[in-house]
Design an enzyme around this catalytic site. Structure first.
Site, PDB file in Angstrom:
ATOM      1  N   SER A  75      33.886  39.254 -20.106  1.00  0.00           N
ATOM      2  CA  SER A  75      32.437  39.094 -20.031  1.00  0.00           C
ATOM      3  C   SER A  75      32.034  38.858 -18.572  1.00  0.00           C
ATOM      4  CB  SER A  75      31.998  37.947 -20.942  1.00  0.00           C
ATOM      5  OG  SER A  75      30.605  37.950 -21.102  1.00  0.00           O
ATOM      6  N   ASN A  76      30.862  38.320 -18.349  1.00  0.00           N
ATOM      7  CA  ASN A  76      30.376  38.116 -16.977  1.00  0.00           C
ATOM      8  C   ASN A  76      29.436  36.915 -16.920  1.00  0.00           C
ATOM      9  OD1 ASN A  76      27.548  39.097 -17.483  1.00  0.00           O
ATOM     10  ND2 ASN A  76      28.734  40.883 -18.126  1.00  0.00           N
ATOM     11  N   ARG A  77      28.883  36.662 -15.738  1.00  0.00           N
ATOM     12  CA  ARG A  77      28.138  35.427 -15.494  1.00  0.00           C
ATOM     13  C   ARG A  77      26.665  35.463 -15.906  1.00  0.00           C
ATOM     14  NH1 ARG A  77      30.838  32.032 -12.105  1.00  0.00           N
ATOM     15  NH2 ARG A  77      32.566  32.915 -10.923  1.00  0.00           N
ATOM     16  N   SER A  78      26.205  36.541 -16.516  1.00  0.00           N
ATOM     17  CA  SER A  78      24.782  36.625 -16.859  1.00  0.00           C
ATOM     18  C   SER A  78      24.361  35.496 -17.800  1.00  0.00           C
ATOM     19  CB  SER A  78      24.502  37.978 -17.528  1.00  0.00           C
ATOM     20  OG  SER A  78      23.211  37.969 -18.080  1.00  0.00           O
ATOM     21  N   ALA A 141      23.572  42.478 -18.651  1.00  0.00           N
ATOM     22  CA  ALA A 141      24.757  42.769 -17.833  1.00  0.00           C
ATOM     23  C   ALA A 141      25.815  43.283 -18.805  1.00  0.00           C
ATOM     24  CB  ALA A 141      25.213  41.510 -17.121  1.00  0.00           C
TER      25      ALA A 141
END
Ligand code: CTP
Length: 268
Positions: A75-78, A141
């Site tokens: 996943s990511n930091r959004s 994102a």
């Protein structure tokens, strides 16, 4: 591609703790004259009106999660804040808003219909189910890649190295922007570009390559944009641009919705 330990670390560290905003944020280029008089730090006058009255608006927000096995994901930091703020602002502007959201900690804004998804494929299906609409804003994102074969059981550590094969996810924004206006109904389509460098160059390229009506570009990196309460945007469209200076994401969202409504009007 990734040793499992690295992936493990990545997953354990999510969601990251918010960082203080960076006062040394690089400033973006100066506004075009057309926009500079309207989009200052003040609250836009039009946002309290009904600039999008009767319009159906679909917005994607937040990160997606792509499973590696039943307990791990990519996943990511959004944080989803920008998308949620835009959903709220579009609703205030009189639109019927559907917010298609990856996992976030945020409550759905009042009056907004939220559809929860986890993966890019689920997000794509949910978006296509909402077509046609008048305006599509992609703030999510979306993970560019997903595991080619998510393991059915928890991957146990044994070998020193582990390869993870990834395959590309579909580009939801491009797909919506490529809809045939006559036979399928193509919405006014707005994308976001989060860039660490050459912000305007990459954003302009994405505007053209993805055939968008507008793109909102911001610089990301240490303490900037992702998982932060404020942001600054450079908004580009074919033949113009505007600066929205650093502000709380909710104020910025109202300014962006006003700008989008103006562009829709000018094109009509
Ligand atoms: N987007 C999307 N579906 C994807 C990937 C991105 O809808 N599978 C949307 C995002 O919501 C955002 C924009 O496309 O509006 C971001 O563009 P993209 O080219 O994917 O950004 P990056 O992944 O940062 O691209 P690059 O790797 O070229 O920097």
């Amino acid at each position: 591609l990734e040793p499992l330990e690295l992936v493990d670390q990545l997953v354990r560290h999510m969601p990251p703790s918010p960082r203080p905003s960076d006062p040394s944020s690089p400033s973006l280029p100066a506004s075009m004259p057309e926009a500079s008089s309207r989009f200052g730090p003040r609250e836009p006058a039009g946002s309290g009106g009904r600039a999008l009255a009767g319009q159906k608006v679909v917005i994607t927000a937040g990160p997606t999660r792509e499973a590696i096995d039943p307990v791990r994901f990519i996943s990511n930091r959004s944080s989803g804040r920008m998308g949620y703020a835009l959903a709220e602002a579009a609703c205030e502007a009189g639109a019927e808003v559907v917010l298609i959201s990856g996992p976030t900690a945020l409550p759905a804004p009042k009056g907004v219909t939220r559809i929860d998804v986890e993966t890019a494929l689920q997000m794509r299906a949910a978006v296509l189910e909402q077509m046609p609409c008048d305006l599509f804003i992609a703030t999510a994102a979306v993970a560019d890649y997903r595991a080619a074969e998510p393991a059915p059981g928890k991957i146990k550590k044994s070998a020193d190295e582990l390869e993870l094969r990834l395959v590309k996810n579909p580009d939801i924004l491009s797909e919506v922007a490529s809809r045939d206006p006559h036979t399928e109904g193509r919405p006014f389509t707005v994308g976001f570009a989060a860039e660490t460098d050459h912000v305007l160059e990459h954003a302009r390229d994405k505007l053209v390559r993805k055939r968008l009506d507008m793109i909102a570009a911001n610089r990301v990196g240490e303490g900037l944009a992702f998982d932060q309460p404020d942001n600054a945007l450079t908004v580009l469209w074919p033949g113009g641009q505007a600066e929205l200076p650093k502000a709380d994401k909710r104020l910025l969202a109202r300014q962006l919705i006003e700008l989008i409504a103006q562009r829709i009007d000018q094109r009509a």
